[in-house]
Design an enzyme around this catalytic site. Structure first.
Site, PDB file in Angstrom:
ATOM      1  N   ASN A 104      10.724   2.068   2.526  1.00 49.49           N
ATOM      2  CA  ASN A 104      10.060   0.672   2.723  1.00 49.49           C
ATOM      3  C   ASN A 104      10.641  -0.545   1.945  1.00 49.49           C
ATOM      4  O   ASN A 104      10.188  -1.403   2.022  1.00 49.49           O
ATOM      5  CB  ASN A 104       8.616   0.517   2.448  1.00 49.49           C
ATOM      6  N   ALA A 121       0.874  -1.131  -0.168  1.00 54.04           N
ATOM      7  CA  ALA A 121      -0.026  -0.078  -0.049  1.00 54.04           C
ATOM      8  C   ALA A 121       0.792   1.223  -0.119  1.00 54.04           C
ATOM      9  O   ALA A 121       0.461   2.336  -0.298  1.00 54.04           O
ATOM     10  CB  ALA A 121      -0.916   0.012   1.103  1.00 54.04           C
ATOM     11  N   ASP A 122       2.005   1.111   0.371  1.00 52.80           N
ATOM     12  CA  ASP A 122       2.988   2.415   0.469  1.00 52.80           C
ATOM     13  C   ASP A 122       4.316   2.091   0.062  1.00 52.80           C
ATOM     14  O   ASP A 122       5.370   2.070   0.865  1.00 52.80           O
ATOM     15  CB  ASP A 122       2.887   2.690   2.044  1.00 52.80           C
ATOM     16  N   LEU A 123       4.488   1.795  -1.364  1.00 49.73           N
ATOM     17  CA  LEU A 123       5.715   1.246  -1.903  1.00 49.73           C
ATOM     18  C   LEU A 123       6.604   2.553  -2.234  1.00 49.73           C
ATOM     19  O   LEU A 123       6.440   3.382  -2.835  1.00 49.73           O
ATOM     20  CB  LEU A 123       5.658   0.621  -3.148  1.00 49.73           C
TER      21      LEU A 123
END
EC number: 2.7.1.166
Length: 238
Positions: A173, A167-169
């Protein structure tokens, strides 16, 4: 309940444990104050609320679920309770367990916890194993060679082929250790039931491209993106 998880309940709280940690983790583990000097704040990326912890000889990461943006005006750390199956820490724990079974490069989950603060709200935290000797991609953009970017593309394709939607590439991360790449922080991540559909994959890659442009500038992003997509598409072109 999966064999790779054990659930322990106490009044208004519940904890999922990986069987490897049964009998070791207590509710106190989810409080950084409990660890004192053994807990060190994670400095790069995110919204805060994460600590590296030396937990009785286990090197782990403790992360509290915190809101960002306008929602912090309502609450910084509580979420609407819509049933245990929707609790964010439990969902991430189970996703990481599944990805570990698929042998994808992610941290192994240790435990997930939540507490009902009221009938409508809860707070949550998760503990994962720390991956040794890594650094965020955000700190290594200038030093990663072309083959490194190609290898990163290969790894991102592995996740997409398995239907894994992060969801938050972003560059914080992705952790790097030599020629290895790991994805972390799967809050709100999920398995897409129709992985052959290309739309979500393109959007996922574009999100990552925006993170690269923000940190390194458009010229650097365009150059390294060529090699990343070579790896993603299975090409060995120079």
């Amino acid at each position: 309940m999966a064999e790779s998880e054990i659930c322990v309940r106490d009044n208004h709280s519940a904890c999922l444990l990986h069987p490897d940690y049964l009998g070791q983790v207590s509710e106190a583990w989810f409080s950084p104050e409990y660890w004192g000097k053994l807990a060190r704040p994670v400095s790069s990326g995110g919204r805060g609320g994460a600590w590296f912890v030396d937990a009785d000889g286990h090197q782990v990461v403790l992360r509290k679920y915190l809101r960002g943006g306008l929602m912090t005006r309502l609450s910084r750390s509580s979420y609407v309770f819509l049933g245990e199956q929707h609790v964010r820490s439990f969902a991430e724990f189970r996703l990481l367990n599944w990805l570990t079974e698929l042998e994808l490069p992610v941290p192994k989950p240790v435990a997930a916890w939540y507490r009902r603060m009221s009938p409508l709200h809860y707070q949550a935290s998760i503990i994962i194993e720390r991956i040794d000797n890594t650094a965020p991609l955000a700190d290594l953009i200038g030093s990663l060679d072309d083959n490194g970017w190609r290898n990163l593309g290969v790894n991102l394709r592995r996740f997409h082929d398995a239907g894994v939607k992060h969801a938050d590439l972003n560059c914080f991360n992705v952790l790097v250790r030599g020629d290895e790449f790991f994805l972390i922080d799967f809050d709100k991540g999920r398995i897409v039931q129709s992985p052959a559909s290309a739309g979500w994959k393109s959007a996922n890659l574009e999100r990552f491209a925006r993170s690269l442009r923000k940190l390194a500038g458009a010229k650097t992003q365009e150059r390294v993106w060529y090699f990343l997509m070579n790896g993603y598409n299975g090409s060995q072109e120079a």
